[in-house]
Motif scaffolding. Structure first.
Motif, PDB file in Angstrom:
ATOM      1  N   MET A 113      11.194  -6.166 -10.352  1.00  0.00           N
ATOM      2  CA  MET A 113      10.233  -5.178  -9.843  1.00  0.00           C
ATOM      3  C   MET A 113      10.916  -3.813  -9.732  1.00  0.00           C
ATOM      4  O   MET A 113      12.079  -3.717  -9.396  1.00  0.00           O
ATOM      5  CB  MET A 113       9.687  -5.624  -8.491  1.00  0.00           C
ATOM      6  N   LYS A 114      10.173  -2.735  -9.999  1.00  0.00           N
ATOM      7  CA  LYS A 114      10.724  -1.394  -9.975  1.00  0.00           C
ATOM      8  C   LYS A 114      11.045  -0.959  -8.550  1.00  0.00           C
ATOM      9  O   LYS A 114      10.402  -1.363  -7.583  1.00  0.00           O
ATOM     10  CB  LYS A 114       9.731  -0.407 -10.599  1.00  0.00           C
ATOM     11  N   LEU A 115      12.048  -0.092  -8.430  1.00  0.00           N
ATOM     12  CA  LEU A 115      12.499   0.381  -7.130  1.00  0.00           C
ATOM     13  C   LEU A 115      11.359   1.030  -6.358  1.00  0.00           C
ATOM     14  O   LEU A 115      11.166   0.767  -5.163  1.00  0.00           O
ATOM     15  CB  LEU A 115      13.652   1.372  -7.313  1.00  0.00           C
ATOM     16  N   ASN A 116      10.587   1.869  -7.021  1.00  0.00           N
ATOM     17  CA  ASN A 116       9.504   2.564  -6.347  1.00  0.00           C
ATOM     18  C   ASN A 116       8.497   1.587  -5.756  1.00  0.00           C
ATOM     19  O   ASN A 116       7.999   1.764  -4.642  1.00  0.00           O
ATOM     20  CB  ASN A 116       8.823   3.523  -7.325  1.00  0.00           C
ATOM     21  N   HIS A 117       8.192   0.520  -6.502  1.00  0.00           N
ATOM     22  CA  HIS A 117       7.252  -0.486  -6.010  1.00  0.00           C
ATOM     23  C   HIS A 117       7.838  -1.239  -4.825  1.00  0.00           C
ATOM     24  O   HIS A 117       7.142  -1.519  -3.842  1.00  0.00           O
ATOM     25  CB  HIS A 117       6.890  -1.462  -7.132  1.00  0.00           C
ATOM     26  N   LEU A 118       9.100  -1.595  -4.918  1.00  0.00           N
ATOM     27  CA  LEU A 118       9.757  -2.318  -3.828  1.00  0.00           C
ATOM     28  C   LEU A 118       9.717  -1.518  -2.527  1.00  0.00           C
ATOM     29  O   LEU A 118       9.455  -2.061  -1.447  1.00  0.00           O
ATOM     30  CB  LEU A 118      11.206  -2.626  -4.191  1.00  0.00           C
ATOM     31  N   LEU A 119       9.988  -0.217  -2.642  1.00  0.00           N
ATOM     32  CA  LEU A 119      10.003   0.618  -1.448  1.00  0.00           C
ATOM     33  C   LEU A 119       8.635   0.658  -0.790  1.00  0.00           C
ATOM     34  O   LEU A 119       8.515   0.592   0.438  1.00  0.00           O
ATOM     35  CB  LEU A 119      10.455   2.041  -1.805  1.00  0.00           C
ATOM     36  N   ARG A 120       7.590   0.744  -1.591  1.00  0.00           N
ATOM     37  CA  ARG A 120       6.237   0.851  -1.036  1.00  0.00           C
ATOM     38  C   ARG A 120       5.734  -0.484  -0.494  1.00  0.00           C
ATOM     39  O   ARG A 120       4.838  -0.519   0.347  1.00  0.00           O
ATOM     40  CB  ARG A 120       5.284   1.408  -2.096  1.00  0.00           C
ATOM     41  N   GLU A 121       6.293  -1.573  -0.991  1.00  0.00           N
ATOM     42  CA  GLU A 121       5.858  -2.887  -0.520  1.00  0.00           C
ATOM     43  C   GLU A 121       6.746  -3.446   0.585  1.00  0.00           C
ATOM     44  O   GLU A 121       6.502  -4.532   1.097  1.00  0.00           O
ATOM     45  CB  GLU A 121       5.836  -3.856  -1.709  1.00  0.00           C
ATOM     46  N   ASN A 122       7.773  -2.703   0.972  1.00  0.00           N
ATOM     47  CA  ASN A 122       8.688  -3.174   2.003  1.00  0.00           C
ATOM     48  C   ASN A 122       7.988  -3.186   3.363  1.00  0.00           C
ATOM     49  O   ASN A 122       7.606  -2.148   3.899  1.00  0.00           O
ATOM     50  CB  ASN A 122       9.916  -2.261   2.058  1.00  0.00           C
ATOM     51  N   ASP A 123       7.807  -4.386   3.947  1.00  0.00           N
ATOM     52  CA  ASP A 123       7.109  -4.501   5.232  1.00  0.00           C
ATOM     53  C   ASP A 123       7.989  -5.109   6.324  1.00  0.00           C
ATOM     54  O   ASP A 123       7.499  -5.560   7.354  1.00  0.00           O
ATOM     55  CB  ASP A 123       5.828  -5.320   5.080  1.00  0.00           C
ATOM     56  N   LEU A 124       9.318  -5.119   6.097  1.00  0.00           N
ATOM     57  CA  LEU A 124      10.230  -5.656   7.107  1.00  0.00           C
ATOM     58  C   LEU A 124      10.361  -4.677   8.272  1.00  0.00           C
ATOM     59  O   LEU A 124      10.373  -3.457   8.085  1.00  0.00           O
ATOM     60  CB  LEU A 124      11.610  -5.910   6.492  1.00  0.00           C
ATOM     61  N   LEU A 125      10.445  -5.230   9.495  1.00  0.00           N
ATOM     62  CA  LEU A 125      10.604  -4.407  10.677  1.00  0.00           C
ATOM     63  C   LEU A 125      11.991  -3.766  10.660  1.00  0.00           C
ATOM     64  O   LEU A 125      13.008  -4.473  10.648  1.00  0.00           O
ATOM     65  CB  LEU A 125      10.433  -5.266  11.929  1.00  0.00           C
ATOM     66  N   PRO A 126      12.088  -2.436  10.661  1.00  0.00           N
ATOM     67  CA  PRO A 126      13.374  -1.770  10.408  1.00  0.00           C
ATOM     68  C   PRO A 126      14.228  -1.549  11.668  1.00  0.00           C
ATOM     69  O   PRO A 126      14.118  -0.497  12.307  1.00  0.00           O
ATOM     70  CB  PRO A 126      12.951  -0.444   9.787  1.00  0.00           C
ATOM     71  N   PHE A 127      15.063  -2.493  12.003  1.00  0.00           N
ATOM     72  CA  PHE A 127      16.060  -2.247  13.037  1.00  0.00           C
ATOM     73  C   PHE A 127      17.370  -1.835  12.361  1.00  0.00           C
ATOM     74  O   PHE A 127      18.407  -2.479  12.479  1.00  0.00           O
ATOM     75  CB  PHE A 127      16.239  -3.470  13.946  1.00  0.00           C
ATOM     76  N   HIS A 128      17.281  -0.754  11.616  1.00  0.00           N
ATOM     77  CA  HIS A 128      18.404  -0.182  10.873  1.00  0.00           C
ATOM     78  C   HIS A 128      18.102   1.296  10.664  1.00  0.00           C
ATOM     79  O   HIS A 128      17.022   1.782  11.016  1.00  0.00           O
ATOM     80  CB  HIS A 128      18.588  -0.911   9.525  1.00  0.00           C
ATOM     81  N   MET A 129      19.046   2.022  10.108  1.00  0.00           N
ATOM     82  CA  MET A 129      18.800   3.420   9.758  1.00  0.00           C
ATOM     83  C   MET A 129      17.730   3.485   8.664  1.00  0.00           C
ATOM     84  O   MET A 129      17.535   2.512   7.944  1.00  0.00           O
ATOM     85  CB  MET A 129      20.092   4.070   9.241  1.00  0.00           C
ATOM     86  N   PRO A 130      17.075   4.638   8.498  1.00  0.00           N
ATOM     87  CA  PRO A 130      17.153   5.898   9.251  1.00  0.00           C
ATOM     88  C   PRO A 130      16.329   5.859  10.534  1.00  0.00           C
ATOM     89  O   PRO A 130      15.446   5.011  10.689  1.00  0.00           O
ATOM     90  CB  PRO A 130      16.603   6.927   8.271  1.00  0.00           C
ATOM     91  N   GLY A 131      16.630   6.790  11.423  1.00  0.00           N
ATOM     92  CA  GLY A 131      16.081   6.748  12.763  1.00  0.00           C
ATOM     93  C   GLY A 131      14.589   6.979  12.879  1.00  0.00           C
ATOM     94  O   GLY A 131      13.994   6.656  13.906  1.00  0.00           O
ATOM     95  N   HIS A 132      13.935   7.522  11.851  1.00  0.00           N
ATOM     96  CA  HIS A 132      12.488   7.741  11.931  1.00  0.00           C
ATOM     97  C   HIS A 132      11.708   6.435  11.858  1.00  0.00           C
ATOM     98  O   HIS A 132      10.530   6.384  12.226  1.00  0.00           O
ATOM     99  CB  HIS A 132      12.014   8.698  10.833  1.00  0.00           C
ATOM    100  N   ILE A 154       8.923   5.619   2.494  1.00  0.00           N
ATOM    101  CA  ILE A 154       9.750   4.897   1.514  1.00  0.00           C
ATOM    102  C   ILE A 154      11.230   5.210   1.698  1.00  0.00           C
ATOM    103  O   ILE A 154      12.038   4.958   0.808  1.00  0.00           O
ATOM    104  CB  ILE A 154       9.324   5.216   0.063  1.00  0.00           C
ATOM    105  N   ASP A 155      11.584   5.750   2.856  1.00  0.00           N
ATOM    106  CA  ASP A 155      12.973   6.139   3.110  1.00  0.00           C
ATOM    107  C   ASP A 155      13.689   5.009   3.846  1.00  0.00           C
ATOM    108  O   ASP A 155      13.370   4.710   5.007  1.00  0.00           O
ATOM    109  CB  ASP A 155      12.998   7.420   3.946  1.00  0.00           C
ATOM    110  N   ILE A 156      14.672   4.400   3.177  1.00  0.00           N
ATOM    111  CA  ILE A 156      15.406   3.286   3.766  1.00  0.00           C
ATOM    112  C   ILE A 156      16.906   3.523   3.592  1.00  0.00           C
ATOM    113  O   ILE A 156      17.330   4.571   3.118  1.00  0.00           O
ATOM    114  CB  ILE A 156      15.023   1.936   3.113  1.00  0.00           C
ATOM    115  N   THR A 157      17.690   2.544   3.972  1.00  0.00           N
ATOM    116  CA  THR A 157      19.129   2.572   3.734  1.00  0.00           C
ATOM    117  C   THR A 157      19.493   1.362   2.880  1.00  0.00           C
ATOM    118  O   THR A 157      18.610   0.668   2.368  1.00  0.00           O
ATOM    119  CB  THR A 157      19.895   2.580   5.079  1.00  0.00           C
ATOM    120  N   GLU A 158      20.778   1.094   2.726  1.00  0.00           N
ATOM    121  CA  GLU A 158      21.205  -0.015   1.865  1.00  0.00           C
ATOM    122  C   GLU A 158      20.991  -1.349   2.570  1.00  0.00           C
ATOM    123  O   GLU A 158      21.873  -1.874   3.226  1.00  0.00           O
ATOM    124  CB  GLU A 158      22.688   0.130   1.483  1.00  0.00           C
TER     125      GLU A 158
END
Length: 438
Positions: free
Chosen positions: A1-20, A33-37
């Protein structure tokens, strides 16, 4: 799957950076769509998954041995290339019209610089191409140089096709679109070629790629890319590079439409009596000049009266970047503005710009530790303690360690009088320059 699609479909609860935390209540554009590694999204500094696939795609698109993505623009790539090839104090050959990032790399590594003087268009007052003869002369003057750096295409769309027996770095930041349509120039090839995706292709600002054509240089370039590039690469930027790569796989339909609009614009522009288009090598780079006013005045008129923002302006011309993303309406608006200016603004502008002087011998590029402010009129014969850049595009008028001449002061005076944007560590607008303290 393409990176852009993965970012938009990411529904995990973010207890990681970035702070927003992708929280929409703050209205931060792109945060969704702003995440970290995180797991499944790879790491640009050690790519072995989706980002490696993306870099492999760029390598295939540009026929390189290895391509490495940058989210720190071409500047990061230039620094990495120079440091990979030159140790502290080594000799290097660079074209005088190189971008300030090349000069900064030389300064940081205290390199001994031998300049190639490109050809110069006296009518418009700009450097054009580097000839093979000029490069050969520089190689004879510095036979132990470790690398050569040139800019091709230039900011004005002029191409240099040269070769040499030592590693050749080509800053082709403005040539990422080359080779993707029949009417475009062929791609640039050297030992290392650097492209800014964001300058001429559909990608976000700061996206760039460094292409390595000499496999022996890969390890060194990768080492310094890891040093100079941020350890928190933006996935928002990487996603745009992913979309850009998809476009480049089959760009023909949009480029066909683009060429029609571009040709129509140029045909109409050629009928104007006192607005002209510079005949360069890149048909997409529009360098416009007027018989009636200088370039700074023309740019300001376009901005103020017609709501058109040019890329840059110099004493004698305006640079307008067109890309495949410009549609017919944009070209029509630009032509209407230029036609109206041609019809309603009269004068007799002609301004000769002398070629900037070059140091007579190679220059050891190093920081001048102790400096003092000197009035420009009292600076002749003193050693410059700073860079003075004409920005954009960021080409130095003078570098640290170079002797200030009467010719240089004349060039600076011309630029200041006509509103060219000069940037320096000192206060050049207040007629002072930092010089070496005696």
């Amino acid at each position: 799957m393409k990176l852009n699609h993965l970012l938009r479909e990411n529904d995990l609860l973010p207890f990681h950076m970035p702070g927003h935390k992708r929280n929409s209540r703050f209205g931060i554009s792109g945060s969704e769509i702003d995440i970290t590694e995180i797991e499944g999204f790879d790491n640009l500094h050690n790519a072995d998954g989706i980002l490696k696939e993306l870099e492999d795609t760029y390598s295939k698109l540009y026929s390189s041995s290895k391509s490495i993505l940058s989210v720190n623009g071409s500047t990061c790539c230039v620094l990495s290339a120079v440091f990979a090839l030159c140790g502290r104090g080594d000799k290097i050959i660079i074209a005088r019209n190189c971008h300030k990032s090349v000069y900064n790399a030389c300064l940081l590594n205290e390199l001994a610089v031998t300049y190639i003087e490109p050809e110069f268009d006296e009518k418009l007052g700009m450097y054009t191409k580097v000839s093979q003869q000029a490069l050969d002369n520089a190689l004879k003057a510095a036979p132990d140089a470790k690398a050569v750096v040139i800019t091709s295409p230039t900011y004005e769309g002029v191409i240099s096709r040269v070769s040499c027996d030592i590693p050749l770095i080509i800053d082709a930041a403005h040539g990422a679109h080359f080779g993707f349509a029949d009417f475009l120039p062929e791609k640039m090839y050297g030992d290392i070629v650097i492209n800014s995706l964001h300058k001429t292709l559909p990608a976000l600002t700061q996206t760039a790629v460094i292409h390595i054509y000499n496999p022996e240089l890969t390890e060194g370039v990768k080492k310094y890319m890891d040093i100079f590039e941020t350890s928190s690469p933006s996935y928002v930027l990487l996603a745009s590079a992913d979309i850009c790569a998809d476009f480049l796989k089959s760009p023909e339909p949009l480029y066909e439409e683009y060429k029609i609009n571009l040709d129509e614009f140029k045909t109409k522009l050629s009928l104007l009596s006192n607005i002209h288009l510079y005949d360069n090598d890149d048909p997409t780079r529009l360098v416009v000049y007027s018989d009636n006013m200088n370039g700074v005045e023309l740019a300001e008129l376009l901005r103020r009266e017609y709501r058109i923002e040019p890329e840059g302006a110099t004493l004698n011309y305006v640079i307008l970047i067109s890309t495949v993303c410009d549609e017919k309406e944009a070209f029509n608006s630009l032509f209407d503005a230029l036609a109206d200016i041609s019809k309603n603004h009269f004068g007799n502008y002609s301004f000769y710009v002398e070629k900037p002087p070059l140091p007579e011998v190679y220059c050891k590029m190093s920081e001048v530790k102790e400096t003092e402010e000197t009035q420009l009129e009292n600076s002749v014969g003193k050693v410059s303690g700073e860079f003075i850049f004409a920005y954009p595009p960021g080409i130095p008028v003078i570098a640290p360690g170079e002797v200030i001449s009467e010719e240089l002061l004349k060039t600076i005076s011309q630029m200041k009088k006509t509103g060219v944007n000069l940037i320096s560590d000192g206060d050049i607008t207040a007629n002072t320059i930092l010089t070496k303290k005696h």
